[in-house]
Write an enzyme that holds these catalytic residues in place. Structure first.
Site, short mmCIF file in Angstrom:
data_model
loop_
_atom_site.label_atom_id
_atom_site.label_comp_id
_atom_site.label_asym_id
_atom_site.label_seq_id
_atom_site.Cartn_x
_atom_site.Cartn_y
_atom_site.Cartn_z
N CYS A 299 44.58 41.65 32.16
CA CYS A 299 45.15 42.05 33.45
C CYS A 299 46.25 41.08 33.91
O CYS A 299 45.98 39.91 34.15
CB CYS A 299 44.01 42.11 34.46
N CYS B 78 45.66 39.48 37.31
CA CYS B 78 44.57 38.49 37.19
C CYS B 78 45.13 37.17 36.68
O CYS B 78 44.76 36.09 37.17
CB CYS B 78 43.49 38.98 36.23
#
Length: 147
Positions: A65, A68
């Site tokens: 991600c 993230c």
């Protein structure tokens, strides 16, 4: 309406490019001065939270991600964020693609990554934040619970 859609698409493209250009983020390594994450299971974090009478700050992430990775590199490493969260919370980060992570995704009905949760010492969800946030936003998110 078209402007909002365009801005959303632009943000996704930027996050996607960042994800491919900066693929190496060690989610298990804490930065100096930033948030120090508890190294254990959510159950162990809950036990520590009860013992220290603190809420839990839970980061549920995915290693692939882009947002993230940005959160880990830019926000969790911030000194103000680290000072605030290390003092007021038991911090734990869980990979959503592990067995424990999948259980948490189901339990807390996670719909995207990163998802940031604040739990009480018994594991009840108090607050939820989805997506990348700048350091000052993350501090304000926590201050809604612990002023």
């Amino acid at each position: 309406m078209k402007t909002i859609l365009f801005m959303g698409l632009l943000a996704l493209v930027v996050f996607g490019i960042y994800s491919f250009k900066n693929p190496k983020v060690d989610f298990k390594e804490d930065s100096i001065g930033g948030i120090q994450f508890f190294n254990g299971t959510i159950q162990e974090a809950l036990e520590k939270a009860k013992k220290e009478n603190k809420p839990i700050f839970l980061d549920i992430y995915a290693t692939w991600c882009g947002p993230c990775k940005m959160l880990k590199k830019n926000t969790f490493s911030d000194k103000e964020v680290g000072d605030y969260y290390n003092t007021n919370f038991i911090n734990i980060a869980i990979d959503s693609e592990t067995k424990e992570g999948r259980e948490l995704v189901d339990k807390y009905r996670i719909e995207g990554y990163p998802t940031l949760l604040i739990l009480d010492k018994n594991g009840k969800q108090i607050a939820k934040q989805l997506g990348f946030v700048e350091p000052h936003i993350l501090v304000n998110f926590g201050k809604r619970i612990v002023p």
